[in-house]
Scaffold this motif. Structure first.
Motif, short mmCIF file in Angstrom:
data_model
loop_
_atom_site.label_atom_id
_atom_site.label_comp_id
_atom_site.label_asym_id
_atom_site.label_seq_id
_atom_site.Cartn_x
_atom_site.Cartn_y
_atom_site.Cartn_z
N PRO A 1 9.53 20.46 -47.71
CA PRO A 1 9.76 19.37 -46.89
C PRO A 1 8.50 19.14 -45.82
CG PRO A 1 11.70 20.81 -46.81
CD PRO A 1 10.56 21.51 -47.69
N THR A 2 7.90 20.13 -45.24
CA THR A 2 6.99 19.90 -44.24
C THR A 2 5.59 20.39 -45.05
OG1 THR A 2 8.62 20.53 -42.69
CG2 THR A 2 6.23 20.73 -41.75
N ALA A 3 5.10 19.23 -45.79
CA ALA A 3 3.95 19.53 -46.63
C ALA A 3 2.85 19.25 -45.84
CB ALA A 3 4.09 18.55 -47.76
N PHE A 4 1.68 20.01 -46.11
CA PHE A 4 0.31 19.76 -45.51
C PHE A 4 -0.83 20.21 -46.07
CE2 PHE A 4 -0.71 24.02 -44.48
CZ PHE A 4 0.47 24.89 -44.55
N ARG A 5 -1.99 19.86 -45.60
CA ARG A 5 -3.36 20.35 -46.04
C ARG A 5 -4.23 20.57 -45.03
NH1 ARG A 5 -8.40 19.03 -48.04
NH2 ARG A 5 -8.70 19.86 -50.35
N THR A 6 -4.79 21.49 -44.99
CA THR A 6 -5.88 21.79 -44.04
C THR A 6 -7.11 22.32 -44.65
OG1 THR A 6 -6.42 22.34 -41.89
CG2 THR A 6 -5.46 24.04 -43.27
N GLU A 7 -8.62 21.97 -44.19
CA GLU A 7 -9.76 22.37 -44.60
C GLU A 7 -10.73 22.13 -43.82
OE1 GLU A 7 -10.99 20.83 -48.52
OE2 GLU A 7 -12.38 22.55 -48.93
N ARG A 8 -11.80 23.20 -43.73
CA ARG A 8 -12.83 22.55 -42.72
C ARG A 8 -13.71 22.32 -43.70
NH1 ARG A 8 -13.58 24.04 -37.42
NH2 ARG A 8 -12.03 25.71 -37.54
N LEU A 9 -14.41 21.12 -43.36
CA LEU A 9 -15.37 20.62 -44.29
C LEU A 9 -16.67 20.56 -43.37
CD1 LEU A 9 -13.23 17.68 -45.52
CD2 LEU A 9 -13.99 19.80 -46.81
N VAL A 10 -18.01 20.33 -44.29
CA VAL A 10 -18.98 20.30 -43.66
C VAL A 10 -19.44 18.75 -43.60
CG1 VAL A 10 -20.23 22.43 -44.58
CG2 VAL A 10 -20.47 20.14 -45.96
N LEU A 11 -20.20 18.22 -42.58
CA LEU A 11 -20.64 16.95 -42.57
C LEU A 11 -22.08 16.67 -42.82
CD1 LEU A 11 -18.83 16.32 -39.11
CD2 LEU A 11 -18.01 15.53 -41.46
N ASP A 12 -22.51 15.63 -42.93
CA ASP A 12 -23.77 15.07 -43.64
C ASP A 12 -24.61 15.22 -42.17
OD1 ASP A 12 -25.74 14.35 -45.12
OD2 ASP A 12 -24.73 12.77 -46.04
N GLY A 13 -26.05 14.96 -42.42
CA GLY A 13 -26.88 14.73 -41.36
C GLY A 13 -26.93 15.95 -40.55
N ALA A 14 -26.97 15.63 -38.95
CA ALA A 14 -27.03 17.10 -38.38
C ALA A 14 -25.54 18.02 -38.35
CB ALA A 14 -27.05 16.61 -36.81
N GLY A 15 -24.75 17.18 -39.11
CA GLY A 15 -23.48 18.10 -39.40
C GLY A 15 -22.49 18.46 -38.21
N GLU A 16 -22.58 17.56 -37.00
CA GLU A 16 -22.03 17.89 -36.02
C GLU A 16 -20.82 17.24 -35.71
OE1 GLU A 16 -26.18 19.30 -33.19
OE2 GLU A 16 -24.67 17.62 -32.55
N SER A 17 -21.01 15.96 -35.91
CA SER A 17 -19.57 15.22 -35.56
C SER A 17 -19.61 13.83 -36.40
CB SER A 17 -19.56 14.92 -33.94
OG SER A 17 -18.49 14.65 -33.54
N MET A 18 -18.32 13.31 -36.27
CA MET A 18 -18.09 11.84 -37.04
C MET A 18 -18.73 10.50 -36.03
SD MET A 18 -14.65 12.41 -38.70
CE MET A 18 -14.63 12.90 -40.75
N THR A 19 -19.73 10.94 -36.08
CA THR A 19 -20.48 9.78 -35.11
C THR A 19 -21.50 9.07 -36.10
OG1 THR A 19 -22.19 11.41 -34.42
CG2 THR A 19 -20.24 11.05 -32.63
N ALA A 20 -22.25 8.00 -35.27
CA ALA A 20 -23.30 7.28 -36.19
C ALA A 20 -24.59 7.96 -36.53
CB ALA A 20 -23.65 5.85 -35.40
N ASP A 21 -24.93 8.93 -35.42
CA ASP A 21 -26.06 9.51 -35.60
C ASP A 21 -25.70 11.30 -35.91
OD1 ASP A 21 -25.22 10.89 -33.29
OD2 ASP A 21 -27.11 10.42 -32.07
N THR A 22 -24.35 11.57 -36.29
CA THR A 22 -24.08 12.68 -36.89
C THR A 22 -24.07 13.81 -35.78
OG1 THR A 22 -26.07 13.60 -38.08
CG2 THR A 22 -24.53 12.23 -39.13
N ARG A 23 -24.18 13.56 -34.48
CA ARG A 23 -24.67 14.56 -33.47
C ARG A 23 -23.26 14.50 -32.63
NH1 ARG A 23 -29.12 17.74 -34.03
NH2 ARG A 23 -30.55 16.79 -35.00
N VAL A 24 -22.94 15.50 -31.82
CA VAL A 24 -21.89 15.44 -30.77
C VAL A 24 -21.85 14.26 -29.98
CG1 VAL A 24 -21.35 17.80 -30.80
CG2 VAL A 24 -23.21 17.02 -29.48
#
Ligand code: FES
Ligand code: FE2
Length: 434
Positions: free
Chosen positions: A285-308
């Motif tokens: 019933p309580t179905a879920f998914r989790t995974e740590r994924l890498v990011l492109d560019g600087a790999g830091e954050s989901m921002t336009a320049d990929t930095r924090v």
């Protein structure tokens, strides 16, 4: 399917038997679903099915509604409308969170009438001023008489927190697998210190489409070419990867992905952060998914320049380059936990063809806007992505409502859409005993 509450497909206890015509109607719609294909149009247009979903999906499962920092202090509350049920959550002075039906035990008025606010130590219904404590007990009912009122506390709603996320369940007996999910997911989420964060921004948008289209759209990145801002940071390699069929730019991105993966995995390993995928998107019933994924560019954050976007990292995190921890829960939420901020997304159906999508950006409680983070940098990628997604959902609602619509095949990279359909069918069959 007639499963016991303790089985993986267990049904929560129902208050009344399900009407036979409704069971037959839902059964006939489910029978028309072809595995591996998009849902038939009636799944997005049928009012009786929508009513059944409110009762048996949204009324019987754990729903994500808020992050703990949305009610940081004793007396802080938030209200929600889940189908026909107005409810609220409130922070008590001891730090615990209560959840109740927002329906006065006198003559039924909503008690808390704003989206959020500060109730203080008691809650007073504005209509005739019945007053409740934060455990829901009636402590004053004016001229109406104490004795009968004392027997009428506010009806509680089940509430649980998971690493700073607040979930509620409207069922009398909620699915009993939440704690299992919490035990397995908490080591992933806890290092991001969400309970010690603060809301930097919250945006509500209304998508003009059925709630299932909102969730389907979130469960695949086949459409991510429509998200140029998001693709600055997001690698969208999910499911089976077939390098032979990649275009030249895709192959270049895949090469970047593989080297970023190696480097970022070394950081996760050094910091003791779990990253392995746990995917249980159906079969419970309580179905879920989790995974740590890498990011492109600087790999830091989901921002336009990929930095924090916030230089004050979350919790006690010491490295900005952690990629993005994804977490999805059926039926109504998804999250991205980054090193510098958390993004939560809660969806609630408003009508058959209208869905609320609430996006919340959270940063460390000590981070100061202007000094540590810039709100525009923090929010611009997902504001753009949300409005692009809203258009995808609206156009699919319109197109799939046509009598000419026929469900097409689901691609391998849309497998999580299929798993959402599988979960949805399982849950309706379990709850309606089909
Ligand atoms: S309806 Fe709330 S006090 Fe009368
Ligand atoms: Fe999208």
């Amino acid at each position: 399917m007639n499963a016991s509450p303790s089985s993986p497909l267990g049904t929560s206890r129902r208050a009344a038997p399900v009407a036979e015509p409704l069971r037959r109607h839902v059964a006939s719609l489910l029978a028309a679903r072809k595995p591996g294909f998009a849902l038939p149009g009636a799944f997005f247009t049928d009012e009786a099915l929508y009513a059944a979903e409110l009762e048996y999906i949204f009324g019987r499962h754990w729903l994500f509604v808020a992050c703990e920092p949305e009610i940081p202090e004793g007396g802080d509350y938030r209200t929600f409308q889940i189908g026909p049920w107005p409810i609220f959550i409130v922070r008590r002075d001891d730090g615990s969170i209560g959840a109740f039906h927002n329906t006065c035990r006198h003559r039924g008025s909503r008690i808390l009438q704003q989206d959020s606010g500060i109730a203080g130590a008691t809650l007073q219904c504005p209509y005739h001023r019945w007053t409740y404590d934060l455990d829901g007990r009636v402590i004053d009912c004016g001229a109406t008489g104490e004795a009968p009122a004392a027997q009428r506390p506010l009806k509680p709603v089940h509430v649980k927190t998971l690493a700073g996320l607040v979930f509620v369940c409207l069922a009398d007996e909620p699915p009993d697998d939440f704690d299992d999910m919490a035990r397995r997911v908490t080591p992933y989420l806890a290092p991001h210190g969400l309970a010690r964060a603060k809301v930097a921004k919250q945006v509500d948008i209304i998508e003009h489409g059925n709630w299932k289209l909102t969730i389907e759209n979130n469960r695949e990145c086949f459409h991510c070419a429509g998200h140029p801002e998001l693709l600055c940071s997001l690698f969208h390699f999910f499911g089976e990867i077939d390098e032979q069929r990649m275009s030249a730019p895709e192959r270049a991105a895949y090469a970047r992905y593989q080297s970023a993966r190696q480097e970022t995995e070394a950081i996760w390993r050094r910091l003791g952060l779990p990253w392995q995928c746990i995917e249980e998107l159906h079969g419970r019933p309580t179905a879920f998914r989790t995974e740590r994924l890498v990011l492109d560019g600087a790999g830091e954050s989901m921002t336009a320049d990929t930095r924090v976007a916030s230089r004050r990292l979350l919790g006690d995190l010491s490295d900005a380059r952690l990629g993005s921890l994804h977490y999805h829960t059926q039926p109504n939420a998804w999250f991205h936990f980054l090193s510098d901020h958390v993004l939560s997304f809660a969806t609630l159906p408003l009508e058959r063809g209208r869905t609320l999508v609430r996006s919340t950006w959270l940063v460390h409680a000590d981070a100061q806007e202007g000094r540590d983070y810039d709100l525009e940098k923090l929010t611009s990628v997902w504001n753009a992505t949300n409005s692009q997604d809203a258009a995808f959902v609206e156009e699919t609602q319109r197109g799939a409502s046509s009598p000419a619509y026929e469900p097409g095949p689901i691609a391998a990279n849309e497998y999580m859409v299929e798993l959402f359909h599988v979960w949805y069918e399982e849950r309706l069959r379990a709850e309606l005993e089909l």
